[in-house]
Scaffold this active site. Structure first.
Site, mmCIF file in Angstrom:
data_model
loop_
_atom_site.group_PDB
_atom_site.id
_atom_site.type_symbol
_atom_site.label_atom_id
_atom_site.label_comp_id
_atom_site.label_asym_id
_atom_site.label_seq_id
_atom_site.Cartn_x
_atom_site.Cartn_y
_atom_site.Cartn_z
ATOM 1 N N ASN A 1 -8.012 2.046 9.526
ATOM 2 C CA ASN A 1 -6.685 2.275 10.109
ATOM 3 C C ASN A 1 -6.892 2.304 11.615
ATOM 4 O O ASN A 1 -7.671 3.129 12.109
ATOM 5 C CB ASN A 1 -6.127 3.630 9.696
ATOM 6 C CG ASN A 1 -5.681 3.661 8.243
ATOM 7 O OD1 ASN A 1 -5.884 2.700 7.497
ATOM 8 N ND2 ASN A 1 -5.096 4.770 7.834
ATOM 9 N N ARG B 1 0.853 -1.185 0.000
ATOM 10 C CA ARG B 1 0.000 0.000 0.000
ATOM 11 C C ARG B 1 0.892 1.240 0.000
ATOM 12 O O ARG B 1 1.700 1.422 0.909
ATOM 13 C CB ARG B 1 -0.910 0.009 1.241
ATOM 14 C CG ARG B 1 -1.769 1.239 1.273
ATOM 15 C CD ARG B 1 -2.686 1.374 2.470
ATOM 16 N NE ARG B 1 -3.197 2.740 2.400
ATOM 17 C CZ ARG B 1 -3.475 3.524 3.427
ATOM 18 N NH1 ARG B 1 -3.332 3.084 4.664
ATOM 19 N NH2 ARG B 1 -3.902 4.738 3.228
ATOM 20 N N GLU C 1 -7.757 8.386 6.010
ATOM 21 C CA GLU C 1 -8.129 9.019 7.273
ATOM 22 C C GLU C 1 -8.755 10.398 7.139
ATOM 23 O O GLU C 1 -8.144 11.411 7.507
ATOM 24 C CB GLU C 1 -6.895 9.077 8.189
ATOM 25 C CG GLU C 1 -6.293 7.728 8.450
ATOM 26 C CD GLU C 1 -5.225 7.747 9.534
ATOM 27 O OE1 GLU C 1 -4.796 8.840 9.933
ATOM 28 O OE2 GLU C 1 -4.856 6.658 10.017
ATOM 29 N N HIS D 1 -3.111 10.975 0.508
ATOM 30 C CA HIS D 1 -2.602 10.749 1.866
ATOM 31 C C HIS D 1 -2.002 12.070 2.360
ATOM 32 O O HIS D 1 -0.798 12.160 2.613
ATOM 33 C CB HIS D 1 -1.598 9.604 1.872
ATOM 34 C CG HIS D 1 -1.361 8.986 3.224
ATOM 35 N ND1 HIS D 1 -1.522 7.640 3.478
ATOM 36 C CD2 HIS D 1 -0.987 9.524 4.400
ATOM 37 C CE1 HIS D 1 -1.238 7.388 4.759
ATOM 38 N NE2 HIS D 1 -0.908 8.521 5.341
ATOM 39 N N GLU E 1 -4.139 -0.002 7.990
ATOM 40 C CA GLU E 1 -2.967 0.399 8.780
ATOM 41 C C GLU E 1 -3.116 -0.104 10.206
ATOM 42 O O GLU E 1 -4.225 -0.113 10.752
ATOM 43 C CB GLU E 1 -2.798 1.927 8.869
ATOM 44 C CG GLU E 1 -2.120 2.572 7.703
ATOM 45 C CD GLU E 1 -1.984 4.081 7.866
ATOM 46 O OE1 GLU E 1 -1.762 4.553 8.999
ATOM 47 O OE2 GLU E 1 -2.111 4.774 6.850
ATOM 48 N N TYR F 1 -4.914 2.079 15.531
ATOM 49 C CA TYR F 1 -3.706 2.009 16.356
ATOM 50 C C TYR F 1 -3.999 1.861 17.835
ATOM 51 O O TYR F 1 -3.257 1.189 18.547
ATOM 52 C CB TYR F 1 -2.858 3.276 16.171
ATOM 53 C CG TYR F 1 -2.231 3.395 14.796
ATOM 54 C CD1 TYR F 1 -2.945 3.932 13.732
ATOM 55 C CD2 TYR F 1 -0.928 2.956 14.574
ATOM 56 C CE1 TYR F 1 -2.378 4.032 12.469
ATOM 57 C CE2 TYR F 1 -0.354 3.058 13.306
ATOM 58 C CZ TYR F 1 -1.081 3.592 12.260
ATOM 59 O OH TYR F 1 -0.513 3.673 11.011
HETATM 60 C C1 GBH Z 1 -1.649 7.222 10.531
HETATM 61 O O1 GBH Z 1 -2.361 8.148 11.266
HETATM 62 C C2 GBH Z 1 -1.241 7.828 9.215
HETATM 63 O O2 GBH Z 1 -2.095 7.411 8.165
HETATM 64 C C3 GBH Z 1 0.186 7.600 8.865
HETATM 65 O O3 GBH Z 1 0.544 8.434 7.816
HETATM 66 C C4 GBH Z 1 1.021 7.795 10.102
HETATM 67 O O4 GBH Z 1 2.380 7.784 9.826
HETATM 68 C C5 GBH Z 1 0.672 6.709 11.082
HETATM 69 O O5 GBH Z 1 -0.684 6.672 11.320
HETATM 70 C C6 GBH Z 1 1.359 6.811 12.409
HETATM 71 O O6 GBH Z 1 0.956 7.950 13.117
HETATM 72 O O7 GBH Z 1 -3.867 14.399 19.301
HETATM 73 O O8 GBH Z 1 -1.713 15.376 18.836
HETATM 74 O O9 GBH Z 1 -1.865 13.333 20.053
HETATM 75 C C7 GBH Z 1 -2.627 7.779 12.580
HETATM 76 C C8 GBH Z 1 -3.604 8.693 13.178
HETATM 77 C C9 GBH Z 1 -2.326 10.462 14.184
HETATM 78 C C10 GBH Z 1 -4.245 9.465 15.228
HETATM 79 C C11 GBH Z 1 -2.007 11.192 15.477
HETATM 80 C C12 GBH Z 1 -3.906 10.183 16.482
HETATM 81 C C13 GBH Z 1 -2.984 11.992 17.555
HETATM 82 C C14 GBH Z 1 -2.347 13.338 17.494
HETATM 83 N N1 GBH Z 1 -3.125 9.271 14.399
HETATM 84 N N2 GBH Z 1 -3.209 11.414 16.235
HETATM 85 S S1 GBH Z 1 -2.452 14.162 19.011
#
Ligand code: GBH
Length: 503
Positions: free
Chosen positions: A330, A97, A187, A142, A399, A332
């Site tokens: 996606n 991807r 996202e 993206h 993801e 995490y």
């Molecule tokens: C993904 O986003 C992205 O698609 C990817 O590009 C990225 O590298 C990867 O994850 C790792 O981050 O409120 O300031 O603490 C993940 C989405 C981004 C969700 C950060 C939570 C919190 C920012 N996440 N966000 S903060």
């Protein structure tokens, strides 16, 4: 049958499902690894590529990037894509991807000039993948909007629906022979809330409570138009699939016996995931009703003549509904809801204030990213919720990954993958959730947006202090390679943290 045998049998069953757990992935389940153009390509101003919103932010406001780095060179994938493909082939992935850089293909953002070097680059990459039998899964957007289009308002400009469709049209026409799986947007929440409703992502507009909702209106329409275009004009001859990747921080009540928290967690999930999933994946369509009601109420309380969240009319409700062949997720992490009220970190007005709940990240094990806590059971709960909320859709995990500071013996990453993958097996076998594939984030340490290179999600370590940015495999490469070869969760001792092994 003697008693002891029965008991023995029961113990065996319990061990198999909950203690030892499932290990084998079903036939046909596919695995891949993901990246994104701006995070890896570099070559930010060569071969005709124009400036995008991340170039602009990291160059003009470097203090907004944790370590002051930028994507100028990144992993140098523009020049070293063959190495990328070698690494993918070594790991044995089914698919890769990656995303297209809009500003590399269309420097003005519009189709008035197509950059031949941009087109050539992606053809070369696609051909290199084909040689290794790796299927491409391509994301059209993206986060790296051409600055020219940002200057016209970016996703707050309704005209973007046409610009995105034109860009998608060009990509389908030019590359559709080689690409059978497309993702429109990566996202939408991050795009609309973090970049327009806040300043956590470029272009850092911070129009909280307003710009975020203008963005979602445009983005969902743009997604739907690209889907219909593909469906009607290209699918009959190209026979591919097209979807959207929605991200969730999954919300759970901090006390599962607290009814108010349970209700508020559902509200928060509707605001987060439902914001973009409800219009596309439900029979009813449109934004989730609780979102419509809450924002209307808040807006009235602010003395506004109408809601900050404009609802779609019937034409657009119908046009957006059903426009994704799969649900791309996606995922995490999980955060908690501790009660009703205004979250102390919420701006006014804002999406977070509109939810009306207080959140905390104080849950699970830590990673190098403050927001990323390790809560595998939350993943299973999210997947079951998606099954019941969206009528049992076929799902791709587009993801999932873990950050550390770049250690080569990355046991934290391995145990994260292992525990999250194990929850996928649980929901597949115990709950019949249709999870068809899994994508790990990410091939190599890369430009992690505002965190720069300070948080590292890669299978391969990238040394950015050396001019040629050499790559070194971490232990997780071997873990994933074995997973791919056997289609089973690796049980090898060498993948267990030595400090745990002694226990
Ligand atoms: C993904 O986003 C992205 O698609 C990817 O590009 C990225 O590298 C990867 O994850 C790792 O981050 O409120 O300031 O603490 C993940 C989405 C981004 C969700 C950060 C939570 C919190 C920012 N996440 N966000 S903060």
């Amino acid at each position: 049958m003697p008693h002891s045998v029965l008991i023995g049998f029961a113990v065996l069953v319990i061990c198999h499902t909950s203690q030892a757990g499932y290990t084998k992935f079903p036939d046909g389940f596919t695995f891949g690894v993901a990246t994104a153009a701006h995070q890896i390509e570099g070559a930010w101003n060569v071969s005709g590529k124009s400036e995008n919103v991340w170039d602009r932010l990291s160059h003009t406001r470097p203090e907004m990037i944790a370590d002051g780095t930028n994507g100028d060179i990144a992993c140098d994938s523009y020049n070293r894509y063959r190495e990328d493909v070698e690494e993918l082939a070594y790991m044995g992935v089914d698919f890769y991807r990656f995303s297209f850089s809009w500003a590399r293909i269309l420097p003005s953002g519009r189709v008035d000039f197509v950059n031949p070097d941009g087109i050539r680059y992606y053809h070369d990459l696609l051909d290199a993948l084909a040689e290794k039998n790796i299927e491409p899964l391509v994301t059209l957007f993206h986060w790296d909007l051409p600055q020219t289009l940002q200057d016209l308002g970016g996703w707050a400009n309704p005209k973007m629906v046409d610009y995105f469709r034109d860009y998608a049209d060009l990509c389908f026409k030019e590359f559709g022979r080689k690409i059978k799986s497309w993702i429109t947007f990566n996202e939408p929440y991050e795009i609309c809330e973090d970049a327009y409703g806040d300043e956590k992502k470029a272009p850092a507009i911070d129009s909280h409570g307003v710009g975020n909702y203008l963005c979602s209106d445009t983005l969902l329409k743009a997604h739907a138009e690209a889907y219909h275009l593909y469906n009607e004009t290209y699918r009959p001859t190209q026979n591919g699939r097209i979807m959207i990747s929605i991200n969730s921080i999954w919300y759970e009540p901090s006390d599962t016996n607290n009814a108010e928290q349970v209700t508020l967690a559902e509200v928060a999930n509707q605001f987060k995931f439902g914001w973009f999933a409800h219009p596309i994946f439900t029979e009813e369509g449109g934004y989730p009703s609780v979102m419509v009601e809450n924002v209307a109420q808040q807006s009235a309380a602010e003395g506004l003549p109408k809601s900050r969240l404009e609802q779609f009319d019937q034409y657009w409700i119908d046009r957006i509904k059903g426009t994704s062949d799969f649900l791309g997720i996606n995922h995490y992490t999980t955060h908690l809801i501790t009660g009703a009220g205004v979250d102390p970190i919420a701006k006014s007005p804002s999406w977070l204030k509109d939810i009306g709940a207080v959140t905390t990240m104080n849950v699970g094990g830590e990673s190098a990213s403050e927001w990323l806590r390790v809560v595998p059971t939350g993943f299973a709960n999210l997947l079951r919720w998606c099954k019941s909320s969206y009528n049992d859709p076929p799902i791709y995990i587009t993801e999932n990954g873990f950050s550390d500071r770049g250690t080569l013996q990355d046991y934290g990453r391995i145990s994260y993958f292992n525990d999250y993958l194990s929850e996928i097996l649980n929901v597949i076998y115990d709950d019949n959730v249709k999870v068809l594939g899994y994508t790990a984030w990410t091939l190599m340490d890369n430009f992690e947006w505002r965190a720069g290179f300070s948080e590292r999600f890669g299978f391969y370590f990238v040394d950015i202090t050396q001019p040629d940015r050499p790559r070194t495999p971490k232990l997780s490469v071997e873990y994933f390679r074995q997973l791919l070869a056997t289609r089973e969760l690796p049980q090898d001792e060498r993948f267990k943290d030595p400090s745990m092994r002694r226990l």
